[in-house]
Write a protein that holds these residues in place. Sequence first.
Motif, PDB file in Angstrom:
ATOM      1  N   VAL A   1       2.213   2.009  -3.462  1.00 15.62           N
ATOM      2  CA  VAL A   1       1.230   2.643  -4.335  1.00 15.62           C
ATOM      3  C   VAL A   1       1.073   4.112  -3.957  1.00 15.62           C
ATOM      4  O   VAL A   1       0.997   4.988  -4.821  1.00 15.62           O
ATOM      5  CB  VAL A   1      -0.125   1.906  -4.259  1.00 15.62           C
TER       6      VAL A   1
ATOM      7  N   THR B   1     -11.763   0.486  -4.070  1.00 15.40           N
ATOM      8  CA  THR B   1     -12.135  -0.613  -4.961  1.00 15.40           C
ATOM      9  C   THR B   1     -11.893  -1.962  -4.286  1.00 15.40           C
ATOM     10  O   THR B   1     -12.744  -2.857  -4.334  1.00 15.40           O
ATOM     11  CB  THR B   1     -11.331  -0.531  -6.265  1.00 15.40           C
ATOM     12  N   ASP B   2     -10.737  -2.091  -3.640  1.00 12.63           N
ATOM     13  CA  ASP B   2     -10.412  -3.342  -2.950  1.00 12.63           C
ATOM     14  C   ASP B   2     -11.416  -3.632  -1.838  1.00 12.63           C
ATOM     15  O   ASP B   2     -11.832  -4.786  -1.644  1.00 12.63           O
ATOM     16  CB  ASP B   2      -9.001  -3.273  -2.358  1.00 12.63           C
TER      17      ASP B   2
ATOM     18  N   GLU C   1       0.828  -1.204   0.000  1.00 11.86           N
ATOM     19  CA  GLU C   1       0.000   0.000   0.000  1.00 11.86           C
ATOM     20  C   GLU C   1       0.862   1.253   0.000  1.00 11.86           C
ATOM     21  O   GLU C   1       0.558   2.233  -0.693  1.00 11.86           O
ATOM     22  CB  GLU C   1      -0.914  -0.009   1.222  1.00 11.86           C
TER      23      GLU C   1
ATOM     24  N   GLN D   1     -12.621  -5.260 -11.824  1.00 20.65           N
ATOM     25  CA  GLN D   1     -11.384  -4.540 -11.525  1.00 20.65           C
ATOM     26  C   GLN D   1     -10.338  -4.701 -12.629  1.00 20.65           C
ATOM     27  O   GLN D   1      -9.401  -3.904 -12.728  1.00 20.65           O
ATOM     28  CB  GLN D   1     -10.793  -5.030 -10.205  1.00 20.65           C
TER      29      GLN D   1
ATOM     30  N   PRO E   1       1.458  -5.607  -9.219  1.00 17.89           N
ATOM     31  CA  PRO E   1       0.231  -6.375  -8.953  1.00 17.89           C
ATOM     32  C   PRO E   1       0.498  -7.866  -8.719  1.00 17.89           C
ATOM     33  O   PRO E   1      -0.052  -8.457  -7.782  1.00 17.89           O
ATOM     34  CB  PRO E   1      -0.610  -6.146 -10.218  1.00 17.89           C
TER      35      PRO E   1
ATOM     36  N   SER F   1      -7.797   2.873  -5.352  1.00 20.42           N
ATOM     37  CA  SER F   1      -7.524   1.442  -5.329  1.00 20.42           C
ATOM     38  C   SER F   1      -8.006   0.815  -4.028  1.00 20.42           C
ATOM     39  O   SER F   1      -8.599  -0.274  -4.027  1.00 20.42           O
ATOM     40  CB  SER F   1      -6.028   1.194  -5.513  1.00 20.42           C
TER      41      SER F   1
END
Length: 236
Positions: A5, A19-20, A2, A202, A52, A16
């Motif tokens: 990112v 979304t997760d 995390e 996704q 990813p 993100s």
Amino acid sequence: MENQVKALDSLFAEMSAATDHLLWDEIPELTRREKVLLCLTADVCQQSLGLPFEQHVTMAADSGLSADDLREMLRFVAYDSGYPAALAALARLTELEREHALPSPTGQGHEVNANGTGSPLPKPMRQAVAALDAPFSIYMDLQSRMRAGMRLLSVRERAFITMTVDVLFQTLQESFRAHLTRALGAGATPEESRAVVRFSAQFGMTKAWRAMHVLDTLLIELGAAGSDTQGSHSRA
């Protein structure tokens, strides 16, 4: 991961994370193990083998997937992703296992049966493919036969993997029908099948949108739409 990112783009990291949360916490129809397998499948098909793939490989270990499980997944998905894509993922997986000191594979696998005959595919499907192109049917028989002995991944997991491949590649005709039928036959409910497509958003929302339309049509044709009783009966 995390923090990596966030270092790249804080707003992207926020998007993100939201979304997760929606996909990992609000889709109870799929297990965490299944979700990790579908993420890895997308990584192979889309060749997103950087951050990813690294994230999903470490999640796989945390979710109880062994190195042998992951190799069976790559052997299985090579059927549809293409061997070069699966080979690239296999090489990257081996690197990540060394970098993160993850357990190595034990060599557990299955009999390949490359020199055998026939195929576990349904006879009508084999006949239809042979009528289309006989040499291609020989290739298809070989690929299905070499995977017939796989046991580390369940039939349900393999069906969900192939459904995800169909969404990603938009192969929503013969193969999507076959893979959905296999999922239902393995005990998956219509809502669990919808969850597979929903989870794939996704990896490309418009692809999942189109696949959801096709899925609903197929569920009606297969007599499974809107009813979880068929899936429950299949598990008995």
